[in-house]
Design an enzyme around this catalytic site. Structure first.
Site, PDB file in Angstrom:
ATOM      1  N   ASP A 163      -2.494  -0.427  -9.707  1.00 26.79           N
ATOM      2  CA  ASP A 163      -1.297  -0.007  -9.683  1.00 26.79           C
ATOM      3  C   ASP A 163      -0.547   0.205  -8.300  1.00 26.79           C
ATOM      4  O   ASP A 163       0.693   0.352  -7.903  1.00 26.79           O
ATOM      5  CB  ASP A 163      -0.826   1.146 -10.740  1.00 26.79           C
ATOM      6  CG  ASP A 163      -1.693   2.158 -10.461  1.00 26.79           C
ATOM      7  OD1 ASP A 163      -2.540   2.327  -9.395  1.00 26.79           O
ATOM      8  OD2 ASP A 163      -1.272   3.271 -11.119  1.00 26.79           O
ATOM      9  N   ARG A 164      -1.207   0.591  -7.337  1.00 29.42           N
ATOM     10  CA  ARG A 164      -0.957   0.782  -6.019  1.00 29.42           C
ATOM     11  C   ARG A 164      -0.956  -0.682  -5.134  1.00 29.42           C
ATOM     12  O   ARG A 164      -1.767  -1.356  -5.586  1.00 29.42           O
ATOM     13  CB  ARG A 164      -1.897   1.849  -5.426  1.00 29.42           C
ATOM     14  CG  ARG A 164      -1.761   3.192  -5.937  1.00 29.42           C
ATOM     15  CD  ARG A 164      -2.124   4.373  -5.246  1.00 29.42           C
ATOM     16  NE  ARG A 164      -2.061   5.507  -5.706  1.00 29.42           N
ATOM     17  CZ  ARG A 164      -2.254   6.689  -5.234  1.00 29.42           C
ATOM     18  NH1 ARG A 164      -2.793   6.845  -3.949  1.00 29.42           N
ATOM     19  NH2 ARG A 164      -2.041   7.914  -5.755  1.00 29.42           N
ATOM     20  N   LYS A 173       3.477   1.634 -12.272  1.00 29.46           N
ATOM     21  CA  LYS A 173       3.720   0.945 -10.944  1.00 29.46           C
ATOM     22  C   LYS A 173       2.682  -0.348 -10.731  1.00 29.46           C
ATOM     23  O   LYS A 173       1.721  -0.369 -11.585  1.00 29.46           O
ATOM     24  CB  LYS A 173       3.686   1.895  -9.698  1.00 29.46           C
ATOM     25  CG  LYS A 173       2.133   2.573  -9.680  1.00 29.46           C
ATOM     26  CD  LYS A 173       2.110   3.822  -8.841  1.00 29.46           C
ATOM     27  CE  LYS A 173       1.011   4.547  -9.216  1.00 29.46           C
ATOM     28  NZ  LYS A 173       1.133   5.822  -9.107  1.00 29.46           N
ATOM     29  N   THR A 222      -0.141  14.290 -14.551  1.00 27.71           N
ATOM     30  CA  THR A 222       0.602  13.383 -14.424  1.00 27.71           C
ATOM     31  C   THR A 222       0.123  11.982 -14.547  1.00 27.71           C
ATOM     32  O   THR A 222       0.694  10.846 -15.266  1.00 27.71           O
ATOM     33  CB  THR A 222       1.398  13.101 -13.019  1.00 27.71           C
ATOM     34  OG1 THR A 222       0.582  13.004 -11.973  1.00 27.71           O
ATOM     35  CG2 THR A 222       2.395  14.145 -12.788  1.00 27.71           C
ATOM     36  N   GLU A 234       7.204   5.098  -4.643  1.00 34.22           N
ATOM     37  CA  GLU A 234       6.784   6.365  -4.161  1.00 34.22           C
ATOM     38  C   GLU A 234       6.135   6.011  -2.833  1.00 34.22           C
ATOM     39  O   GLU A 234       5.635   5.015  -2.693  1.00 34.22           O
ATOM     40  CB  GLU A 234       5.800   6.830  -5.006  1.00 34.22           C
ATOM     41  CG  GLU A 234       6.228   7.423  -6.649  1.00 34.22           C
ATOM     42  CD  GLU A 234       5.245   8.334  -7.168  1.00 34.22           C
ATOM     43  OE1 GLU A 234       5.459   9.593  -7.143  1.00 34.22           O
ATOM     44  OE2 GLU A 234       4.351   7.607  -7.866  1.00 34.22           O
ATOM     45  N   GLU A 235       6.219   6.983  -2.050  1.00 41.80           N
ATOM     46  CA  GLU A 235       5.579   6.999  -0.920  1.00 41.80           C
ATOM     47  C   GLU A 235       3.892   6.864  -0.872  1.00 41.80           C
ATOM     48  O   GLU A 235       3.523   6.156   0.147  1.00 41.80           O
ATOM     49  CB  GLU A 235       5.894   7.994   0.073  1.00 41.80           C
ATOM     50  CG  GLU A 235       5.623   9.803  -0.591  1.00 41.80           C
ATOM     51  CD  GLU A 235       4.239   9.867  -0.642  1.00 41.80           C
ATOM     52  OE1 GLU A 235       3.409   9.441   0.222  1.00 41.80           O
ATOM     53  OE2 GLU A 235       3.914  10.481  -1.734  1.00 41.80           O
ATOM     54  N   ASP A 288      -5.488  -0.741  -5.381  1.00 44.16           N
ATOM     55  CA  ASP A 288      -6.228   0.310  -5.734  1.00 44.16           C
ATOM     56  C   ASP A 288      -7.329  -0.083  -6.940  1.00 44.16           C
ATOM     57  O   ASP A 288      -7.419  -1.145  -7.551  1.00 44.16           O
ATOM     58  CB  ASP A 288      -5.647   1.354  -5.900  1.00 44.16           C
ATOM     59  CG  ASP A 288      -5.033   1.804  -7.252  1.00 44.16           C
ATOM     60  OD1 ASP A 288      -4.530   0.692  -7.853  1.00 44.16           O
ATOM     61  OD2 ASP A 288      -4.605   2.903  -7.640  1.00 44.16           O
ATOM     62  N   ASP A 340      -7.265   0.941 -10.229  1.00 45.51           N
ATOM     63  CA  ASP A 340      -6.480   0.485 -11.636  1.00 45.51           C
ATOM     64  C   ASP A 340      -5.306  -0.648 -11.328  1.00 45.51           C
ATOM     65  O   ASP A 340      -4.895  -0.955 -12.181  1.00 45.51           O
ATOM     66  CB  ASP A 340      -6.221   1.458 -12.347  1.00 45.51           C
ATOM     67  CG  ASP A 340      -5.080   2.338 -11.748  1.00 45.51           C
ATOM     68  OD1 ASP A 340      -5.292   2.550 -10.547  1.00 45.51           O
ATOM     69  OD2 ASP A 340      -4.212   3.067 -12.410  1.00 45.51           O
ATOM     70  N   LYS A 367      -6.086   8.322 -20.066  1.00 47.53           N
ATOM     71  CA  LYS A 367      -4.725   8.680 -20.224  1.00 47.53           C
ATOM     72  C   LYS A 367      -4.068   7.936 -21.216  1.00 47.53           C
ATOM     73  O   LYS A 367      -4.656   6.878 -21.662  1.00 47.53           O
ATOM     74  CB  LYS A 367      -3.652   8.445 -18.981  1.00 47.53           C
ATOM     75  CG  LYS A 367      -3.294   7.146 -18.365  1.00 47.53           C
ATOM     76  CD  LYS A 367      -2.335   7.212 -17.576  1.00 47.53           C
ATOM     77  CE  LYS A 367      -1.921   5.967 -16.803  1.00 47.53           C
ATOM     78  NZ  LYS A 367      -0.856   5.931 -16.012  1.00 47.53           N
ATOM     79  N   ARG A 396      -8.154  13.678 -15.534  1.00 50.75           N
ATOM     80  CA  ARG A 396      -9.130  13.189 -14.412  1.00 50.75           C
ATOM     81  C   ARG A 396     -10.338  14.335 -14.267  1.00 50.75           C
ATOM     82  O   ARG A 396      -9.911  15.475 -13.964  1.00 50.75           O
ATOM     83  CB  ARG A 396      -8.551  13.156 -13.389  1.00 50.75           C
ATOM     84  CG  ARG A 396      -7.527  12.087 -13.281  1.00 50.75           C
ATOM     85  CD  ARG A 396      -7.716  10.794 -12.275  1.00 50.75           C
ATOM     86  NE  ARG A 396      -6.788  10.002 -12.455  1.00 50.75           N
ATOM     87  CZ  ARG A 396      -5.662   9.841 -11.444  1.00 50.75           C
ATOM     88  NH1 ARG A 396      -5.727  10.387 -10.330  1.00 50.75           N
ATOM     89  NH2 ARG A 396      -4.797   8.727 -11.485  1.00 50.75           N
ATOM     90  N   THR A 436       7.849  13.868  -8.050  1.00 52.71           N
ATOM     91  CA  THR A 436       6.697  12.785  -7.972  1.00 52.71           C
ATOM     92  C   THR A 436       5.861  12.495  -9.070  1.00 52.71           C
ATOM     93  O   THR A 436       5.890  13.682  -9.933  1.00 52.71           O
ATOM     94  CB  THR A 436       5.825  13.578  -6.879  1.00 52.71           C
ATOM     95  OG1 THR A 436       6.245  13.827  -5.642  1.00 52.71           O
ATOM     96  CG2 THR A 436       4.251  12.985  -6.557  1.00 52.71           C
ATOM     97  N   SER A 453      -7.756   5.808 -11.086  1.00 52.40           N
ATOM     98  CA  SER A 453      -7.180   5.069 -10.016  1.00 52.40           C
ATOM     99  C   SER A 453      -7.743   4.892  -8.902  1.00 52.40           C
ATOM    100  O   SER A 453      -8.648   4.478  -8.772  1.00 52.40           O
ATOM    101  CB  SER A 453      -5.706   6.303  -9.632  1.00 52.40           C
ATOM    102  OG  SER A 453      -5.124   5.463  -8.982  1.00 52.40           O
ATOM    103  N   HIS A 454      -7.442   5.517  -7.712  1.00 52.31           N
ATOM    104  CA  HIS A 454      -7.933   5.030  -6.277  1.00 52.31           C
ATOM    105  C   HIS A 454      -9.177   6.119  -6.180  1.00 52.31           C
ATOM    106  O   HIS A 454      -9.899   6.145  -5.054  1.00 52.31           O
ATOM    107  CB  HIS A 454      -6.858   5.622  -5.178  1.00 52.31           C
ATOM    108  CG  HIS A 454      -6.241   6.643  -5.723  1.00 52.31           C
ATOM    109  ND1 HIS A 454      -5.317   7.015  -6.469  1.00 52.31           N
ATOM    110  CD2 HIS A 454      -6.450   7.989  -4.670  1.00 52.31           C
ATOM    111  CE1 HIS A 454      -4.919   8.075  -6.433  1.00 52.31           C
ATOM    112  NE2 HIS A 454      -5.632   8.846  -5.271  1.00 52.31           N
TER     113      HIS A 454
HETATM  114  C1  G1P Z   1      -0.264  11.653  -6.032  1.00 54.64           C
HETATM  115  C2  G1P Z   1       0.838  10.918  -5.320  1.00 54.64           C
HETATM  116  C3  G1P Z   1       1.802  10.655  -6.251  1.00 54.64           C
HETATM  117  C4  G1P Z   1       1.337   9.745  -7.538  1.00 54.64           C
HETATM  118  C5  G1P Z   1       0.292  10.432  -8.240  1.00 54.64           C
HETATM  119  C6  G1P Z   1      -0.599   9.404  -9.099  1.00 54.64           C
HETATM  120  O1  G1P Z   1       0.195  12.655  -6.594  1.00 54.64           O
HETATM  121  O2  G1P Z   1       1.369  11.944  -4.435  1.00 54.64           O
HETATM  122  O3  G1P Z   1       3.000   9.827  -5.774  1.00 54.64           O
HETATM  123  O4  G1P Z   1       2.411   9.347  -8.504  1.00 54.64           O
HETATM  124  O5  G1P Z   1      -0.651  10.549  -7.011  1.00 54.64           O
HETATM  125  O6  G1P Z   1      -0.957   8.364  -8.472  1.00 54.64           O
HETATM  126  P1  G1P Z   1      -0.148  14.087  -6.133  1.00 54.64           P
HETATM  127  O7  G1P Z   1      -1.598  14.358  -5.634  1.00 54.64           O
HETATM  128  O8  G1P Z   1       0.513  14.176  -5.115  1.00 54.64           O
HETATM  129  O9  G1P Z   1       0.327  15.248  -7.060  1.00 54.64           O
HETATM  130 ZN    ZN Z   2      -3.800   3.561  -9.454  1.00 52.08          ZN
END
Ligand code: G1P
Ligand code: ZN
Length: 543
Positions: free
Chosen positions: A281-282, A376, A18, A363-364, A277, A279, A126, A22, A344, A113-114
């Site tokens: 986006d969080r 995001k 998604t 998203e949570e 985070d 990049d 990506k 990585r 997700t 990302s994080h």
């Molecule tokens: C995780 C988060 C999801 C987010 C994704 C990318 O994915 O749960 O909400 O979109 O990172 O930042 P997961 O590891 O749960 O598949």
């Molecule tokens: Zn990120």
């Protein structure tokens, strides 16, 4: 400029998820790896001849080297123009904005990302489509197929491009525009939010602490919060992007942003704390003495978004990922707009935003955003909060208390079991899946199961379907637990258990979250056999 066609062998099994591909940085740095993947992206999207691309990343180790390679390959493949952030920097939402604003044929974002950065840590790449959003599976499938059949890539022989100087340059026939990574993004934020009101808030002595976690949002937050909005110098901390993010995880949650939590829970806490985070986006939001969960933040922002000039027309609709709490659903209900529950991953929001069905989504996992870009956006969420705080004159704690009093409170927590043996994790999910029908109407730990189902989704705009997106078990009274396997982990499997309990009794709105969720936690273990299947006594991470 000489163009080389280099023979290569396919890189097996490198399926972009998604968030693109990585991998450990060393994998990306391996012989031909980055080149193979970049050529596979180019081939997978039908070539880049005559096309324009936005290119930038979060500044982690290998960011600039990788960009130099990508530029030489884009030129060799006939691209017309590359728009690159100065020093190779672009936050993910800023890249999304540039792709949209400049009408390019998409872009390449370099980030994990994080996840930590460094030679022994993570790297990622990506492709985002021309709408500014992450490529859908139809596109990543083509890229993946190409990685498995690729036999050659094209690359120009050339000196490094000067990425330190803003302005126009070129590589062979390809024009390169090195841009200030902040400028267009900051202008967009000024369009959306009441900068005058936020400026007055800071002038009145309101104090903010923004922790950029040594990552890409440093320059953005410094320019917007301190320079344009007048927050005192020093309001932005850890604001210089570092290749290894200062050795930490640039992940804005109470565990990795512990410094910020400590300050915000301390005696002389500022009025508002936030973090973003790697990049950008969080986001994480903390009031004085109060951590706001991402699900609650989404609900509060949806309820108050009309206070920001860019959203004065109100909501078209809202969207959340299925495991995110249903707090925002009740806001949508009261406002009389649609609420979509998607699988997700941010990519599922793209079609809803493009089609004008949703204004805000979240998203949570600390992601919130709107139709202003197709990613995001951490700083956007922070600015919307500040706009709301400025317009209402209330504190974070008061706003949340009033919100819960009006809509009820969804106690919410996620328990992660990390690096579980992949076979055991799959066995647990399969076992649970096979028992779904028999769960209905059962009593578990004093709770009555009303429904148990495996989440499938049909995109209302594109008709695309996604199945097996998490198992949700609902209990009488609106509580539920969701079980899901992570799609982003790099080691073994990560089991995510999402726990939620709805409370509308005003006398019980301020309980401790884990205590409030204790019955659901016990029921979750009994239903899925978490301990028995994994051999673990407790989750590794609780957020
Ligand atoms: C995780 C988060 C999801 C987010 C994704 C990318 O994915 O749960 O909400 O979109 O990172 O930042 P997961 O590891 O749960 O598949
Ligand atoms: Zn990120």
């Amino acid at each position: 400029m000489e163009i080389l066609t280099v023979e290569t062998t396919p890189i097996a099994g490198q399926k972009p998820g998604t968030s693109g591909l990585r991998k450990k940085t060393k994998v990306f740095m391996g012989k031909h790896f980055l080149e193979n993947y970049v050529q596979s992206i180019f081939d997978g999207i039908g070539g880049v001849e005559g096309k324009s691309l936005v290119i930038g990343g979060d500044g982690r180790y290998f960011n600039e080297r990788a960009i130099q390679v990508i530029l030489r390959m884009a030129a060799a493949n006939g691209a017309a123009r590359a728009i690159v952030g100065q020093n190779g920097l672009l936050s993910t939402p800023a890249a999304s904005n540039l792709i949209r604003g400049r009408g390019t044929d998409g872009g390449l974002i370099l980030s994990a990302s994080h996840n930590p950065g460094g030679p022994d840590e993570d790297f990622g790449l990506k492709y985002n489509t021309p709408n500014g959003g992450p490529a859908p599976e139809s596109v990543t499938d083509k890229i993946f197929a190409r990685t498995e059949s690729i036999t050659e890539y094209r690359i120009a022989e050339a000196q490094d491009v000067d990425l330190a100087t803003v302005g126009e340059t070129s590589l062979g026939d390809m024009a390169i525009e090195v841009v200030d990574p902040v400028a267009d993004y900051a202008a967009l934020m000024e369009d959306l939010f009441d900068f005058g009101a936020i400026r007055e808030l800071f002038q009145s002595g309101f104090r903010v602490r923004f922790d950029a976690m040594h990552a890409v949002t440093g320059p953005y937050a410094t320019e917007i919060l301190e320079n344009r909005l007048g927050a005192p110098e020093g309001s932005v901390v850890n604001g210089t992007p570092q290749k290894d993010f200062g050795g930490g995880h640039p992940d804005p949650n109470p565990i990795w942003a512990k410094d910020l939590m400590d300050v915000m829970m301390g005696e002389d806490a500022p009025d508002f704390g936030a973090a973003s985070d790697g990049d950008g986006d969080r986001n994480m939001i903390v009031g004085r003495g109060l951590y706001v969960t991402p699900s609650d933040s989404l609900a509060l922002l949806a309820a108050q978004i009309h206070l920001a000039p860019g959203y004065s027309a109100g909501l078209k609709g809202v969207a959340r990922s299925m495991p995110t709490s249903a707090a925002v659903d009740r806001v949508a209900e009261v406002k009389g707009v649609s609420c979509y529950a998607t699988p997700t991953g941010w990519k599922f929001f793209g079609s809803l935003l493009d089609d004008g069905r949703a204004t805000i989504c979240g998203e949570e996992s600390a992601g919130t955003g709107s139709d202003h870009v197709r990613e995001k956006d951490g700083l956007w969420a922070v600015l919307l909060w500040l706009n709301i705080l400025a317009k209402t004159g209330k504190s974070v704690a008061d706003l949340m208390a009033e919100h819960w009093a009006e809509y009820g409170r969804n106690y919410y927590s996620r328990h992660d079991y990390e690096a579980v043996d992949a076979g055991k994790a799959t066995a647990m999910m399969d076992d649970l899946r096979s028992r779904l029908d028999s769960l209905a109407d059962q009593e578990v730990q004093g709770l009555t199961v009303t429904e148990a189902s495996d989440f499938s989704y049909t995109d209302p705009v594109t008709g695309d379907t996604a199945t097996k997106q998490g198992i949700a078990v609902h209990f009488a009274g609106g509580s539920r637990v969701v079980f899901r396997l992570s799609g982003t982990g790099t080691e073994g499997a990560t089991i995510r258990v999402y726990l939620e309990r709805v409370e509308t009794d005003r006398t019980r709105l301020q309980e401790d979250t884990q205590e409030a969720l204790a019955p659901i936690i016990a029921a979750a273990d009994e239903i899925a056999g978490l301990k028995a299947h994994t051999g673990r006594e407790a989750p590794d991470v609780i957020t």
